[in-house]
Design a protein around this motif. Structure first.
Motif, mmCIF file in Angstrom:
data_model
loop_
_atom_site.group_PDB
_atom_site.id
_atom_site.type_symbol
_atom_site.label_atom_id
_atom_site.label_comp_id
_atom_site.label_asym_id
_atom_site.label_seq_id
_atom_site.Cartn_x
_atom_site.Cartn_y
_atom_site.Cartn_z
ATOM 1 N N ARG A 145 13.827 0.126 -9.442
ATOM 2 C CA ARG A 145 13.265 -1.213 -9.512
ATOM 3 C C ARG A 145 13.887 -2.103 -8.432
ATOM 4 N N ILE A 146 13.032 -2.850 -7.710
ATOM 5 C CA ILE A 146 13.476 -3.718 -6.624
ATOM 6 C C ILE A 146 12.856 -5.089 -6.830
ATOM 7 N N ARG A 147 13.687 -6.140 -6.769
ATOM 8 C CA ARG A 147 13.222 -7.504 -7.024
ATOM 9 C C ARG A 147 12.768 -8.154 -5.716
ATOM 10 N N GLY A 148 11.853 -9.127 -5.852
ATOM 11 C CA GLY A 148 11.422 -9.896 -4.695
ATOM 12 C C GLY A 148 9.937 -9.793 -4.438
ATOM 13 N N ALA A 149 9.399 -10.732 -3.638
ATOM 14 C CA ALA A 149 8.002 -10.757 -3.188
ATOM 15 C C ALA A 149 7.012 -10.736 -4.342
ATOM 16 N N ALA A 150 7.360 -11.395 -5.445
ATOM 17 C CA ALA A 150 6.447 -11.420 -6.589
ATOM 18 C C ALA A 150 5.173 -12.181 -6.230
ATOM 19 N N GLY A 151 4.047 -11.678 -6.698
ATOM 20 C CA GLY A 151 2.777 -12.354 -6.502
ATOM 21 C C GLY A 151 2.071 -12.066 -5.199
ATOM 22 N N VAL A 152 2.644 -11.231 -4.329
ATOM 23 C CA VAL A 152 2.025 -10.904 -3.043
ATOM 24 C C VAL A 152 1.173 -9.651 -3.191
ATOM 25 N N GLN A 153 0.036 -9.650 -2.490
ATOM 26 C CA GLN A 153 -0.828 -8.465 -2.481
ATOM 27 C C GLN A 153 -0.733 -7.787 -1.112
ATOM 28 N N VAL A 154 -0.527 -6.468 -1.118
ATOM 29 C CA VAL A 154 -0.254 -5.711 0.104
ATOM 30 C C VAL A 154 -1.249 -4.559 0.235
ATOM 31 N N LEU A 155 -1.734 -4.352 1.456
ATOM 32 C CA LEU A 155 -2.523 -3.165 1.778
ATOM 33 C C LEU A 155 -1.663 -2.226 2.617
ATOM 34 N N VAL A 156 -1.620 -0.957 2.241
ATOM 35 C CA VAL A 156 -0.831 0.048 2.958
ATOM 36 C C VAL A 156 -1.787 0.938 3.745
ATOM 37 N N ASN A 157 -1.738 0.839 5.072
ATOM 38 C CA ASN A 157 -2.585 1.669 5.924
ATOM 39 C C ASN A 157 -2.026 3.080 6.042
ATOM 40 N N GLU A 158 -2.899 4.027 6.349
ATOM 41 C CA GLU A 158 -2.450 5.393 6.617
ATOM 42 C C GLU A 158 -1.667 5.397 7.920
ATOM 43 N N PRO A 159 -0.476 6.019 7.948
ATOM 44 C CA PRO A 159 0.315 6.022 9.178
ATOM 45 C C PRO A 159 -0.409 6.725 10.324
ATOM 46 N N ALA B 229 8.397 0.451 -7.904
ATOM 47 C CA ALA B 229 9.670 -0.200 -7.610
ATOM 48 C C ALA B 229 9.616 -1.714 -7.491
ATOM 49 N N SER B 230 8.486 -2.294 -7.085
ATOM 50 C CA SER B 230 8.495 -3.701 -6.720
ATOM 51 C C SER B 230 7.756 -4.565 -7.728
ATOM 52 N N GLN B 231 7.815 -5.887 -7.461
ATOM 53 C CA GLN B 231 7.140 -6.861 -8.315
ATOM 54 C C GLN B 231 5.929 -7.466 -7.613
ATOM 55 N N LEU B 232 5.360 -6.741 -6.669
ATOM 56 C CA LEU B 232 4.171 -7.225 -5.996
ATOM 57 C C LEU B 232 3.026 -7.392 -6.989
ATOM 58 N N ARG B 233 2.144 -8.343 -6.698
ATOM 59 C CA ARG B 233 0.991 -8.532 -7.570
ATOM 60 C C ARG B 233 0.068 -7.313 -7.520
ATOM 61 N N GLY B 234 -0.095 -6.760 -6.326
ATOM 62 C CA GLY B 234 -0.962 -5.598 -6.183
ATOM 63 C C GLY B 234 -0.700 -4.885 -4.870
ATOM 64 N N VAL B 235 -0.905 -3.589 -4.848
ATOM 65 C CA VAL B 235 -0.760 -2.796 -3.632
ATOM 66 C C VAL B 235 -1.827 -1.707 -3.656
ATOM 67 N N SER B 236 -2.498 -1.520 -2.529
ATOM 68 C CA SER B 236 -3.575 -0.537 -2.469
ATOM 69 C C SER B 236 -3.820 -0.154 -1.022
ATOM 70 N N ARG B 237 -4.813 0.700 -0.785
ATOM 71 C CA ARG B 237 -5.189 1.096 0.564
ATOM 72 C C ARG B 237 -6.371 0.245 1.028
#
Length: 222
Positions: A45-59, A106-114
């Motif tokens: 578990r890692i704290r921080g960046a709560a409420g942010v939405q992230v897109l993870v691109n294919e490397p 691990a994180s408190q992000l609001r959402g993460v997807s591709r």
């Protein structure tokens, strides 16, 4: 009704090479199938960046890394592949999936997807897979990923960093190589999550946000 011998022999002669090629192909592919290895996603578990939405691109990756092969690189830079084993998917796509899983775990992000999900994001992670191989003669698994945080609305690079990790390989075979590369990648992915979660990230302005509205003009007293 009978046919002259020449009319029957021509199709048979054309068919024989095809049958022989099929038989040879079957003989060549009769060996044991390679073992398939997956990559894991850490759960710290890692704290921080709560409420942010992230897109993870294919490397992005060179052709040698854009496959299911397990790579070995010697001191001269020569590249070879370990027989008897392969990754469960194309390597950049597999790493993208496990990095998304690591963020979710691990994180408190609001959402993460591709990006293909169609989700609206605050930032995108754009990366390049630089190294993912067993290095000889030191017998070490080496993982190196270049990562950039890009504002989804502005397209500007917010931050960038290169992440590296190494892990010892007990023996240069498919099972030990896959285990060591998975260990090194887990270190890199957790470092990426800590870095993103601890960064100052831009937020996408939503309709109706106070910050997105023009300030009201003061009216002169009557």
């Amino acid at each position: 009704m009978s046919f002259p011998p020449t009319a029957l022999s021509r199709p048979l002669r054309r068919l024989m090479p095809v049958v022989l090629l099929a038989a040879l192909a079957g003989a060549c592919s009769s060996g044991p199938a390679p073992a398939t290895y997956d990559l894991s996603a850490p759960t710290s578990r890692i704290r921080g960046a709560a409420g942010v939405q992230v897109l993870v691109n294919e490397p992005a990756a060179l052709q040698t890394l854009s496959s299911q092969q397990i790579l070995v690189k010697d001191a001269s830079g020569s590249i070879s592949f370990i027989g008897g084993g392969q990754w469960a998917d194309n390597l950049p796509r597999l790493i993208q999936t496990r990095l998304i899983n690591t963020f979710e775990n691990a994180s408190q992000l609001r959402g993460v997807s591709r990006p293909s999900s169609g989700a609206v994001a605050d930032v995108q992670l754009v990366s390049e897979l630089r190294r993912f191989e067993v290095e000889t003669p030191s017998n070490e698994a080496v993982v190196e990923i270049s990562m950039k945080i890009v504002g989804d609305q502005s397209g500007r690079i917010v931050n960038g960093r290169i992440f590296r990790a190494r892990a010892p390989v007990a023996s240069v075979d498919a099972a030990n190589a896959a285990r060591a590369l998975d260990e090194a990648l887990s270190v890199v992915m957790l470092d990426i999550v800590r870095w993103v979660s601890g960064s100052s990230l831009p937020r996408r302005e939503e309709p109706g946000d106070v910050s997105s509205q023009a300030p009201l003009k003061e009216q002169a007293p009557t």
